[in-house]
Scaffold this active site. Structure first.
Site, PDB file in Angstrom:
ATOM      1  N   TYR A 142     -31.528  78.488  88.746  1.00  0.00           N
ATOM      2  CA  TYR A 142     -32.011  79.891  88.473  1.00  0.00           C
ATOM      3  C   TYR A 142     -33.316  80.140  89.017  1.00  0.00           C
ATOM      4  CZ  TYR A 142     -28.048  81.408  85.695  1.00  0.00           C
ATOM      5  OH  TYR A 142     -26.588  82.120  85.177  1.00  0.00           O
ATOM      6  N   LYS A 192     -25.372  66.348  84.006  1.00  0.00           N
ATOM      7  CA  LYS A 192     -24.411  65.749  85.176  1.00  0.00           C
ATOM      8  C   LYS A 192     -25.321  64.565  85.602  1.00  0.00           C
ATOM      9  CE  LYS A 192     -20.612  65.557  87.554  1.00  0.00           C
ATOM     10  NZ  LYS A 192     -19.527  65.193  86.954  1.00  0.00           N
ATOM     11  N   ASP A 218     -18.738  68.292  82.477  1.00  0.00           N
ATOM     12  CA  ASP A 218     -17.267  68.381  82.750  1.00  0.00           C
ATOM     13  C   ASP A 218     -16.595  67.953  81.542  1.00  0.00           C
ATOM     14  OD1 ASP A 218     -18.243  65.909  83.286  1.00  0.00           O
ATOM     15  OD2 ASP A 218     -16.838  65.559  85.053  1.00  0.00           O
ATOM     16  N   ASP A 242     -25.395  78.741  80.877  1.00  0.00           N
ATOM     17  CA  ASP A 242     -24.643  79.926  81.207  1.00  0.00           C
ATOM     18  C   ASP A 242     -23.229  79.760  81.201  1.00  0.00           C
ATOM     19  OD1 ASP A 242     -24.538  82.632  82.302  1.00  0.00           O
ATOM     20  OD2 ASP A 242     -23.952  81.739  84.045  1.00  0.00           O
ATOM     21  N   ASP A 246     -20.430  81.061  78.071  1.00  0.00           N
ATOM     22  CA  ASP A 246     -19.165  82.049  77.946  1.00  0.00           C
ATOM     23  C   ASP A 246     -18.057  81.495  77.498  1.00  0.00           C
ATOM     24  OD1 ASP A 246     -20.734  83.945  79.326  1.00  0.00           O
ATOM     25  OD2 ASP A 246     -18.920  84.443  80.753  1.00  0.00           O
TER      26      ASP A 246
HETATM   27  C1  IPM Z   1     -26.140  85.748  80.923  1.00  0.00           C
HETATM   28  C2  IPM Z   1     -25.812  86.505  82.272  1.00  0.00           C
HETATM   29  C3  IPM Z   1     -27.328  86.523  83.094  1.00  0.00           C
HETATM   30  C4  IPM Z   1     -27.240  84.743  83.240  1.00  0.00           C
HETATM   31  C5  IPM Z   1     -27.091  87.236  84.353  1.00  0.00           C
HETATM   32  C6  IPM Z   1     -26.911  88.615  83.910  1.00  0.00           C
HETATM   33  C7  IPM Z   1     -28.415  86.995  85.151  1.00  0.00           C
HETATM   34  O1  IPM Z   1     -24.714  86.015  82.764  1.00  0.00           O
HETATM   35  O2  IPM Z   1     -27.299  86.012  80.190  1.00  0.00           O
HETATM   36  O3  IPM Z   1     -25.718  84.792  80.453  1.00  0.00           O
HETATM   37  O4  IPM Z   1     -26.542  84.343  84.103  1.00  0.00           O
HETATM   38  O5  IPM Z   1     -28.029  84.271  82.714  1.00  0.00           O
HETATM   39 MN    MN Z   2     -23.822  84.395  81.526  1.00  0.00          MN
END
Ligand code: IPM
Ligand code: MN
Length: 350
Positions: A142, A192, A218, A242, A246
């Site tokens: 990042y 990884k 993975d 990240d 999710d």
């Molecule tokens: C998160 C979001 C951010 C990230 C984006 C908005 C830059 O997806 O906080 O998970 O990728 O960290």
């Molecule tokens: Mn995110």
């Protein structure tokens, strides 16, 4: 009477509505606890681009640095999809993380019994899920060097660099170990290392710090679906965190409910993990509970008000038990409410 300074950054899309809802809940909760709050409103993301031409201003950064905590809604939206990459709304989040030294992101994933049926996974798999992802937040790919696309035709290329230093890995491992000590004492470090040099350093340090186990990313993605209840604390890199967070969010069945805390050397920042949902903005439809629970985390971790955090969390749980639902978690027979009514229902249970 104690006094707290909190910067509020609504951001874009549903950000304005969910932040207003969380503020309303906090105002009542703080009053009950005899705490005075000074709310400081600042812009970031698309709203800041519209007002000042950049996603994050020095003024917003300085206000955050001087505050006790920052509560943020969400940034971004189709309106700014075509702006120059150097001023995308997301730059506001990344800039705040860097400027405030927020190297650690905590994303707790917890199943509310009343929401189990919303998980895409079978009930038997999710009923005991309760883990937290500790994501490194100011390093790795990042924040590495990168170059945008260049060259021509089939030779057009672009690159991003993943780097981790011992210092960066050690400090996030320490937080993961500390987090686990207060929970079920199990840390799985995710990398990884079978391919990436940066991951091999990551794993070496995880072993020195005596993490409980080491998984490849993975395999972790698969284990989260096959047996998510095995996890207690997951510590991982910025990019892997990240992606996995999710996945963790959707397993809980209610991405609208998940809070997060970003902390480090400066003022900590709290935000729901969902996005700005421009498709439902301005319609009083958004689920404010992720932001309200983020405010609870703020009370616990930054404001030294654990009893206020407990009160807010209990009220949210009760609202769900009592059948209040925004559209994202609505089922027939339950009470369908909007953003402001949901906040009101929480307030009534404080
Ligand atoms: C998160 C979001 C951010 C990230 C984006 C908005 C830059 O997806 O906080 O998970 O990728 O960290
Ligand atoms: Mn995110």
């Amino acid at each position: 009477m104690s006094e707290k300074n909190i910067v509020l950054i609504p951001g874009d899309g549903i950000g304005t509505e969910i932040i207003a809802a969380a503020k309303a809940v906090c105002d009542v909760a703080f009053e009950k606890a005899n705490v005075k709050v000074n709310w400081i409103d600042k812009k970031a993301g698309g709203a800041s681009i519209d007002a000042y031409g950049v996603p994050l201003t020095e003024d917003t950064i300085e206000a955050c640095k001087a505050a006790d905590a920052v509560l943020l809604g969400a940034v971004g939206g189709p309106k700014w999809d075509n702006v120059d990459p150097s001023i995308r709304p997301e730059k506001a989040i990344l800039g705040l993380r860097k400027e405030l030294g927020l190297f650690c992101n905590l994303r707790p994933v917890k199943i509310y019994p009343s929401l189990q049926e919303y998980s895409p996974l079978k009930k038997e798999l999710v009923q005991d899920v309760d883990f937290v992802i500790v994501r490194e937040l100011t390093g790795g790919i990042y924040f590495g060097e990168r170059e945008e696309a260049q060259g021509e035709g089939a030779n057009e290329f672009a690159w991003d660099k993943e780097t981790y230093s011992r210092y960066e890995v050690e400090r996030i491992m320490d937080i993961a170990m500390e987090t686990a000590r207060k929970r079920n004492k199990k840390v799985v470090s995710v990398d990884k290392a079978n391919v990436l040099a940066s991951s091999r350093l990551w794993r070496k340090i995880a072993q020195e710090k005596a993490a409980t186990d080491y998984f490849y990313v993975d395999n972790t993605a698969m284990q989260l679906v096959v047996n998510p209840a095995q996890f207690d604390v997951i510590v991982t890199t910025n990019l892997f965190g990240d992606i996995l967070s999710d996945e963790g969010a959707v397993i809980s069945g209610s991405i609208g409910l998940l809070p997060s805390a970003s902390m480090g050397t400066g003022t900590a920042l709290y935000e729901p993990i969902h996005g700005s949902a421009p498709d439902i903005m301005g319609q009083n439809l958004a689920n404010p509970l992720g932001t309200i629970l983020s405010a609870a985390m703020m009370c616990r971790h930054s404001l030294d008000l654990p009893q206020v955090a407990d009160a807010i969390e209990k009220a949210v749980e009760q609202v769900l038990v009592d059948g209040y639902r925004t559209g994202d978690i609505y089922r027939e027979g339950l009470k369908r409410v909007g953003t402001t009514e949901m906040a009101q229902a929480v307030i009534e249970r404080l």
